[in-house]
Design a protein around this motif. Structure first.
Motif, PDB file in Angstrom:
ATOM      1  N   SER A 180       0.820  -1.212   0.000  1.00 27.66           N
ATOM      2  CA  SER A 180       0.000   0.000   0.000  1.00 27.66           C
ATOM      3  C   SER A 180       0.850   1.257   0.000  1.00 27.66           C
ATOM      4  O   SER A 180       0.596   2.198  -0.769  1.00 27.66           O
ATOM      5  N   ILE A 181       1.881   1.299   0.829  1.00 32.51           N
ATOM      6  CA  ILE A 181       2.707   2.505   0.947  1.00 32.51           C
ATOM      7  C   ILE A 181       3.561   2.702  -0.305  1.00 32.51           C
ATOM      8  O   ILE A 181       3.686   3.838  -0.811  1.00 32.51           O
ATOM      9  N   VAL A 182       4.149   1.620  -0.827  1.00 36.49           N
ATOM     10  CA  VAL A 182       4.963   1.745  -2.042  1.00 36.49           C
ATOM     11  C   VAL A 182       4.098   2.211  -3.210  1.00 36.49           C
ATOM     12  O   VAL A 182       4.484   3.112  -3.970  1.00 36.49           O
ATOM     13  N   GLN A 183       2.903   1.635  -3.348  1.00 35.92           N
ATOM     14  CA  GLN A 183       2.004   2.058  -4.414  1.00 35.92           C
ATOM     15  C   GLN A 183       1.582   3.513  -4.263  1.00 35.92           C
ATOM     16  O   GLN A 183       1.447   4.236  -5.253  1.00 35.92           O
ATOM     17  N   PHE A 184       1.364   3.936  -3.034  1.00 37.53           N
ATOM     18  CA  PHE A 184       0.949   5.313  -2.788  1.00 37.53           C
ATOM     19  C   PHE A 184       1.963   6.291  -3.374  1.00 37.53           C
ATOM     20  O   PHE A 184       1.605   7.233  -4.090  1.00 37.53           O
ATOM     21  N   PHE A 185       3.241   6.072  -3.082  1.00 35.48           N
ATOM     22  CA  PHE A 185       4.267   7.003  -3.551  1.00 35.48           C
ATOM     23  C   PHE A 185       4.518   6.867  -5.051  1.00 35.48           C
ATOM     24  O   PHE A 185       4.856   7.857  -5.710  1.00 35.48           O
ATOM     25  N   ILE A 186       4.339   5.671  -5.596  1.00 35.17           N
ATOM     26  CA  ILE A 186       4.460   5.532  -7.046  1.00 35.17           C
ATOM     27  C   ILE A 186       3.359   6.323  -7.744  1.00 35.17           C
ATOM     28  O   ILE A 186       3.595   7.005  -8.748  1.00 35.17           O
ATOM     29  N   ILE A 187       2.149   6.246  -7.204  1.00 32.92           N
ATOM     30  CA  ILE A 187       1.026   6.986  -7.786  1.00 32.92           C
ATOM     31  C   ILE A 187       1.258   8.490  -7.695  1.00 32.92           C
ATOM     32  O   ILE A 187       0.973   9.239  -8.639  1.00 32.92           O
ATOM     33  N   VAL A 188       1.793   8.949  -6.566  1.00 33.58           N
ATOM     34  CA  VAL A 188       2.084  10.380  -6.401  1.00 33.58           C
ATOM     35  C   VAL A 188       3.098  10.847  -7.446  1.00 33.58           C
ATOM     36  O   VAL A 188       3.051  11.988  -7.910  1.00 33.58           O
ATOM     37  N   LEU A 189       4.003   9.961  -7.846  1.00 36.67           N
ATOM     38  CA  LEU A 189       4.994  10.294  -8.861  1.00 36.67           C
ATOM     39  C   LEU A 189       4.443  10.178 -10.279  1.00 36.67           C
ATOM     40  O   LEU A 189       4.792  10.977 -11.151  1.00 36.67           O
ATOM     41  N   VAL A 190       3.574   9.199 -10.512  1.00 35.83           N
ATOM     42  CA  VAL A 190       3.093   8.933 -11.869  1.00 35.83           C
ATOM     43  C   VAL A 190       1.962   9.872 -12.276  1.00 35.83           C
ATOM     44  O   VAL A 190       1.930  10.360 -13.418  1.00 35.83           O
ATOM     45  N   ALA A 191       1.028  10.140 -11.372  1.00 33.37           N
ATOM     46  CA  ALA A 191      -0.176  10.910 -11.726  1.00 33.37           C
ATOM     47  C   ALA A 191       0.120  12.305 -12.276  1.00 33.37           C
ATOM     48  O   ALA A 191      -0.435  12.680 -13.318  1.00 33.37           O
ATOM     49  N   PRO A 192       0.982  13.113 -11.636  1.00 32.65           N
ATOM     50  CA  PRO A 192       1.256  14.437 -12.206  1.00 32.65           C
ATOM     51  C   PRO A 192       1.941  14.360 -13.570  1.00 32.65           C
ATOM     52  O   PRO A 192       1.662  15.168 -14.455  1.00 32.65           O
ATOM     53  N   ALA A 193       2.840  13.388 -13.729  1.00 33.07           N
ATOM     54  CA  ALA A 193       3.563  13.252 -14.995  1.00 33.07           C
ATOM     55  C   ALA A 193       2.626  12.880 -16.141  1.00 33.07           C
ATOM     56  O   ALA A 193       2.858  13.283 -17.294  1.00 33.07           O
ATOM     57  N   SER A 194       1.574  12.133 -15.833  1.00 30.33           N
ATOM     58  CA  SER A 194       0.651  11.687 -16.886  1.00 30.33           C
ATOM     59  C   SER A 194      -0.265  12.804 -17.377  1.00 30.33           C
ATOM     60  O   SER A 194      -0.842  12.696 -18.461  1.00 30.33           O
ATOM     61  N   THR A 195      -0.417  13.876 -16.592  1.00 30.13           N
ATOM     62  CA  THR A 195      -1.307  14.971 -17.001  1.00 30.13           C
ATOM     63  C   THR A 195      -0.587  16.296 -17.224  1.00 30.13           C
ATOM     64  O   THR A 195      -1.176  17.217 -17.793  1.00 30.13           O
ATOM     65  N   ALA A 196       0.656  16.403 -16.769  1.00 25.01           N
ATOM     66  CA  ALA A 196       1.367  17.689 -16.874  1.00 25.01           C
ATOM     67  C   ALA A 196       1.588  18.113 -18.322  1.00 25.01           C
ATOM     68  O   ALA A 196       1.784  19.308 -18.600  1.00 25.01           O
ATOM     69  N   LEU A 254      -6.526  11.452  -8.549  1.00 25.61           N
ATOM     70  CA  LEU A 254      -7.392  12.502  -9.100  1.00 25.61           C
ATOM     71  C   LEU A 254      -6.843  13.879  -8.750  1.00 25.61           C
ATOM     72  O   LEU A 254      -6.764  14.771  -9.612  1.00 25.61           O
ATOM     73  N   THR A 255      -6.436  14.060  -7.506  1.00 30.91           N
ATOM     74  CA  THR A 255      -5.912  15.358  -7.068  1.00 30.91           C
ATOM     75  C   THR A 255      -4.581  15.668  -7.727  1.00 30.91           C
ATOM     76  O   THR A 255      -4.377  16.777  -8.256  1.00 30.91           O
ATOM     77  N   ALA A 256      -3.660  14.706  -7.698  1.00 32.03           N
ATOM     78  CA  ALA A 256      -2.342  14.932  -8.304  1.00 32.03           C
ATOM     79  C   ALA A 256      -2.467  15.147  -9.811  1.00 32.03           C
ATOM     80  O   ALA A 256      -1.779  16.006 -10.388  1.00 32.03           O
ATOM     81  N   GLY A 257      -3.354  14.382 -10.457  1.00 36.78           N
ATOM     82  CA  GLY A 257      -3.570  14.571 -11.883  1.00 36.78           C
ATOM     83  C   GLY A 257      -4.186  15.921 -12.205  1.00 36.78           C
ATOM     84  O   GLY A 257      -3.836  16.556 -13.208  1.00 36.78           O
ATOM     85  N   SER A 258      -5.094  16.386 -11.370  1.00 34.22           N
ATOM     86  CA  SER A 258      -5.724  17.699 -11.580  1.00 34.22           C
ATOM     87  C   SER A 258      -4.705  18.823 -11.434  1.00 34.22           C
ATOM     88  O   SER A 258      -4.743  19.809 -12.181  1.00 34.22           O
ATOM     89  N   ILE A 259      -3.809  18.682 -10.471  1.00 40.21           N
ATOM     90  CA  ILE A 259      -2.750  19.691 -10.295  1.00 40.21           C
ATOM     91  C   ILE A 259      -1.840  19.728 -11.528  1.00 40.21           C
ATOM     92  O   ILE A 259      -1.488  20.798 -12.032  1.00 40.21           O
ATOM     93  N   GLY A 260      -1.453  18.542 -12.018  1.00 38.59           N
ATOM     94  CA  GLY A 260      -0.629  18.484 -13.218  1.00 38.59           C
ATOM     95  C   GLY A 260      -1.338  19.091 -14.417  1.00 38.59           C
ATOM     96  O   GLY A 260      -0.733  19.816 -15.222  1.00 38.59           O
ATOM     97  N   LEU A 261      -2.632  18.829 -14.548  1.00 43.77           N
ATOM     98  CA  LEU A 261      -3.414  19.376 -15.653  1.00 43.77           C
ATOM     99  C   LEU A 261      -3.531  20.894 -15.547  1.00 43.77           C
ATOM    100  O   LEU A 261      -3.470  21.611 -16.556  1.00 43.77           O
ATOM    101  N   PHE A 262      -3.693  21.399 -14.332  1.00 42.44           N
ATOM    102  CA  PHE A 262      -3.774  22.845 -14.123  1.00 42.44           C
ATOM    103  C   PHE A 262      -2.496  23.538 -14.604  1.00 42.44           C
ATOM    104  O   PHE A 262      -2.554  24.520 -15.352  1.00 42.44           O
ATOM    105  N   TYR A 263      -1.350  23.025 -14.194  1.00 41.51           N
ATOM    106  CA  TYR A 263      -0.086  23.644 -14.612  1.00 41.51           C
ATOM    107  C   TYR A 263       0.159  23.456 -16.104  1.00 41.51           C
ATOM    108  O   TYR A 263       0.882  24.248 -16.722  1.00 41.51           O
ATOM    109  N   SER A 264      -0.447  22.429 -16.693  1.00 42.25           N
ATOM    110  CA  SER A 264      -0.323  22.233 -18.128  1.00 42.25           C
ATOM    111  C   SER A 264      -1.030  23.339 -18.906  1.00 42.25           C
ATOM    112  O   SER A 264      -0.655  23.646 -20.036  1.00 42.25           O
ATOM    113  N   THR A 265      -2.067  23.925 -18.284  1.00 35.20           N
ATOM    114  CA  THR A 265      -2.759  25.049 -18.930  1.00 35.20           C
ATOM    115  C   THR A 265      -2.075  26.380 -18.632  1.00 35.20           C
ATOM    116  O   THR A 265      -2.293  27.357 -19.342  1.00 35.20           O
TER     117      THR A 265
END
Length: 286
Positions: free
Chosen positions: A72-88, A162-173
């Motif tokens: 659970s913890i390893v996946q949590f941090f991987i997601i925090v790293l992957v989500a912004p990169a996928s939407t930035a 969802l939150t990390a991806g939304s932040i990445g998408l915001f900065y992409s705009t």
């Protein structure tokens, strides 16, 4: 027999086809599972060795908990790293390819474009969740874990992505280059995690000087990782009879609820601002 799922957003169907037809997707998924397995083997072997050589009186259910927390913890941090990169690079890459104006000239609204970009990225992350579920069956073999804990973890993964991806998408705009938007997205997420910890521990320190010792600092309620641990503790309370924070269930529920509201507000603000920024009728700079 072919099963066709009709998607009412051409961006979702188009980007998912492009992503899944690439050789990088199965390789990335394989690397993701490999990383989880490596961490699982390391911590599970450590827990089993501790039991075997008599350094601990824990039973096999403790090994199950170690496996569950590790995954659970390893996946949590991987997601925090992957989500912004996928939407930035969702919008900024369209600018770099000079296709954003063409996209805005279609019949799709800015909201549909933003949602399509976000959902296509979240679907890829959802595939990562699903691929990791069989690994949790190992924790069930040892015991100490209930299905509700896995469901809780997956729901919190979705909220954080969802939150990390939304932040990445915001900065992409906001920025014209993908590299800049990626850096700013990671910096923002890093500040959310670190500042809440620093302010929280500073709060606890100053209160202790006055002889006040609260269980939680107010700033900790805004830290997604601490709330994630709290959510896992609540889900596991029926199996273990205790939680890792040694606080009441009411305090844990408050922690999780406040953090969930905070993440929803942050993601909603990021998405609504992104829609406004790419709307050509608002006169925003693209």
């Amino acid at each position: 027999m072919k099963i066709k799922i009709k998607v009412n957003n051409p961006i979702i169907s188009s980007e998912m086809k492009i992503r899944m037809r690439s050789w990088r997707s199965p390789i990335a998924l394989l690397v993701y599972i490999f990383i989880l397995v490596i961490f699982l083997l390391i911590f599970a072997s450590m827990a089993l060795s501790t039991m075997r050589y008599g350094y601990s009186s824990a039973d096999y259910s403790e090994v199950g908990l170690v496996i569950f927390y590790t995954l659970s913890i390893v996946q949590f941090f991987i997601i925090v790293l992957v989500a912004p990169a996928s939407t930035a690079g969702a919008i900024s890459s369209e600018r770099e390819k000079q296709t954003l104006d063409l996209l805005l000239c279609t019949q799709m609204s800015p909201a549909k474009i933003v949602i399509g970009k976000l959902v296509s990225s979240l679907l890829w992350i959802l595939l990562m969740f699903v691929a990791s579920i069989p690994l949790y069956s190992i924790a069930f073999l040892f015991g100490g874990v209930n299905p509700m804990a896995v469901v809780t973890v997956m729901l919190y993964y979705f909220l954080v992505s969802l939150t990390a991806g939304s932040i990445g998408l915001f900065y992409s705009t906001v920025f014209k280059r993908t590299v800049t938007s990626s850096i700013m997205a990671y910096l923002t997420i890093f500040l959310i995690f670190i500042l809440s910890l620093v302010i929280g521990y500073a709060e606890l320190f100053f209160l202790s000087q006055r002889g006040v010792y609260p269980d939680f600092a107010k700033a900790f309620y805004f830290n997604p990782f601490i709330a994630f641990l709290g959510a896992m503790s609540l889900a596991l309370q029926g199996s273990t009879g205790s939680n890792i924070f040694a606080v009441t269930s009411y305090q844990l529920y408050t922690l999780v609820i406040v953090n969930v509201i905070f993440l929803f507000v942050l993601s909603s603000f990021s998405l609504l601002t992104s829609m406004k920024r790419i709307n050509p009728l608002k006169g925003s700079k693209r």
